[in-house]
Design an enzyme around this catalytic site. Structure first.
Site, PDB file in Angstrom:
ATOM      1  N   TYR A 170       0.804  -1.222   0.000  1.00  0.00           N
ATOM      2  CA  TYR A 170       0.000   0.000   0.000  1.00  0.00           C
ATOM      3  C   TYR A 170       0.841   1.277   0.000  1.00  0.00           C
ATOM      4  O   TYR A 170       0.271   2.375   0.008  1.00  0.00           O
ATOM      5  CB  TYR A 170      -0.935  -0.005   1.206  1.00  0.00           C
ATOM      6  CG  TYR A 170      -1.887  -1.171   1.203  1.00  0.00           C
ATOM      7  CD1 TYR A 170      -3.014  -1.179   0.382  1.00  0.00           C
ATOM      8  CD2 TYR A 170      -1.655  -2.290   2.005  1.00  0.00           C
ATOM      9  CE1 TYR A 170      -3.878  -2.256   0.358  1.00  0.00           C
ATOM     10  CE2 TYR A 170      -2.522  -3.370   1.993  1.00  0.00           C
ATOM     11  CZ  TYR A 170      -3.635  -3.344   1.171  1.00  0.00           C
ATOM     12  OH  TYR A 170      -4.498  -4.417   1.152  1.00  0.00           O
ATOM     13  N   HIS A 227      -4.817   6.147  -0.437  1.00  0.00           N
ATOM     14  CA  HIS A 227      -5.366   5.947   0.906  1.00  0.00           C
ATOM     15  C   HIS A 227      -4.329   6.162   1.998  1.00  0.00           C
ATOM     16  O   HIS A 227      -4.675   6.245   3.181  1.00  0.00           O
ATOM     17  CB  HIS A 227      -5.931   4.526   1.012  1.00  0.00           C
ATOM     18  CG  HIS A 227      -7.308   4.454   1.588  1.00  0.00           C
ATOM     19  ND1 HIS A 227      -8.146   5.545   1.740  1.00  0.00           N
ATOM     20  CD2 HIS A 227      -8.019   3.392   2.084  1.00  0.00           C
ATOM     21  CE1 HIS A 227      -9.287   5.159   2.278  1.00  0.00           C
ATOM     22  NE2 HIS A 227      -9.241   3.870   2.507  1.00  0.00           N
ATOM     23  N   PHE A 253      -5.000  -1.635   9.592  1.00  0.00           N
ATOM     24  CA  PHE A 253      -5.671  -1.393   8.326  1.00  0.00           C
ATOM     25  C   PHE A 253      -6.719  -0.306   8.528  1.00  0.00           C
ATOM     26  O   PHE A 253      -7.273  -0.138   9.614  1.00  0.00           O
ATOM     27  CB  PHE A 253      -6.272  -2.663   7.706  1.00  0.00           C
ATOM     28  CG  PHE A 253      -5.214  -3.604   7.171  1.00  0.00           C
ATOM     29  CD1 PHE A 253      -4.681  -3.426   5.906  1.00  0.00           C
ATOM     30  CD2 PHE A 253      -4.736  -4.644   7.969  1.00  0.00           C
ATOM     31  CE1 PHE A 253      -3.690  -4.279   5.423  1.00  0.00           C
ATOM     32  CE2 PHE A 253      -3.748  -5.496   7.495  1.00  0.00           C
ATOM     33  CZ  PHE A 253      -3.220  -5.303   6.219  1.00  0.00           C
ATOM     34  N   ASN A 310      -9.838   0.461   7.861  1.00  0.00           N
ATOM     35  CA  ASN A 310     -11.215   0.349   8.340  1.00  0.00           C
ATOM     36  C   ASN A 310     -11.333   0.054   9.834  1.00  0.00           C
ATOM     37  O   ASN A 310     -12.418   0.134  10.396  1.00  0.00           O
ATOM     38  CB  ASN A 310     -11.973  -0.722   7.551  1.00  0.00           C
ATOM     39  CG  ASN A 310     -12.172  -0.318   6.103  1.00  0.00           C
ATOM     40  OD1 ASN A 310     -11.799   0.777   5.682  1.00  0.00           O
ATOM     41  ND2 ASN A 310     -12.771  -1.205   5.329  1.00  0.00           N
ATOM     42  N   ASN A 349     -13.979   5.345   5.900  1.00  0.00           N
ATOM     43  CA  ASN A 349     -14.158   4.246   6.853  1.00  0.00           C
ATOM     44  C   ASN A 349     -13.214   4.307   8.048  1.00  0.00           C
ATOM     45  O   ASN A 349     -13.565   3.858   9.148  1.00  0.00           O
ATOM     46  CB  ASN A 349     -14.024   2.905   6.144  1.00  0.00           C
ATOM     47  CG  ASN A 349     -15.216   2.600   5.258  1.00  0.00           C
ATOM     48  OD1 ASN A 349     -16.335   3.021   5.542  1.00  0.00           O
ATOM     49  ND2 ASN A 349     -14.982   1.875   4.167  1.00  0.00           N
TER      50      ASN A 349
END
Length: 230
Positions: free
Chosen positions: A50, A55, A100, A102, A148
């Site tokens: 990532y 994000h 993560f 969320n 989120n």
């Protein structure tokens, strides 16, 4: 440039004249209240997979702040990478939750609870689809806006939305691309260069931004105490 107000309290105690039978005793120094650190949280997803994705701009901004202020983010606790230091003379804690995106609230909620950090001293930095690319917006409070990670944080702060946030614009997905796929895509070369420019220059103004943030929190707190609806 507005600076956050400094307060000092001087206590003047009246006393009777001291006689030979009443030796002068130095008054004990008042105990200073421990100062809570200001928690600055960058949101993102852990792992090389990532790195460089939209994000993860929250992670990247926190890394830029850490480099600018000489703070090492190497401790692992509360499901996060943590670093402690100062911005000016203000104690700060930098955090990058490793849960993560969320589930970010699991980490942030635990840190806030353990250190008893007032919510007005919690700044969350995250990506925002609704802002133009590389635009920054600082707000004193608000909802999750469909993000989120913010949704999880609000849930773990018992539903409270009364904490500051710095939103970093990542733009809208092209055409009919799904937003969930868009936020996990890496930046193109031009975007990466523009983002790096933003991150290189933003920390140079970080002290001013933090002072403005402190002043904003003080003014909002004063208004609320005086019954002003915000």
């Amino acid at each position: 440039m507005a600076h956050s107000p400094n307060f000092s309290i001087h206590c003047l105690n009246s006393s009777q004249p001291i006689t030979a039978e009443e030796p002068q005793v130095a008054a004990p120094k008042p105990k200073s209240r421990p100062q809570h650190p200001w928690l600055i949280v960058g949101l993102g997803n852990p792992g090389k997979k990532y790195n460089g994705t939209r994000h993860n701009v929250g992670f990247e901004m926190v890394d830029a702040i850490a480099e600018s202020e000489g703070i090492s983010i190497t401790n692992v606790n509360f499901k996060a990478l943590l670093g402690r230091g100062f911005i000016g003379n203000v104690p700060v804690m930098l955090a990058k939750p490793q849960t993560f995106m969320n589930s970010s609230g699991e980490s942030v909620g635990a840190i806030v609870s353990y250190y008893k950090i007032p919510l007005k001293q919690v700044l969350v930095i995250y990506d925002d689809l609704d802002l133009p690319f590389a635009k920054l917006r600082l707000l004193p409070k608000g909802g999750h806006g469909g993000q989120n990670g913010m949704r999880s944080i609000i849930d773990h702060l018992k539903g409270s939305r009364d904490f500051p946030r710095l939103r970093i614009g990542i733009g809208r997905p092209p055409g009919r691309m799904d937003a969930a796929n868009f936020v996990l895509r890496p930046f193109n070369k031009q975007e990466q260069e523009e983002l790096e420019f933003t991150f290189q220059h933003a920390p140079k103004q970080w002290n001013n931004l933090v002072k403005l943030w402190f002043l904003m929190v003080y003014l909002l707190s004063t208004a609320l105490r005086n019954g002003v609806r915000i």
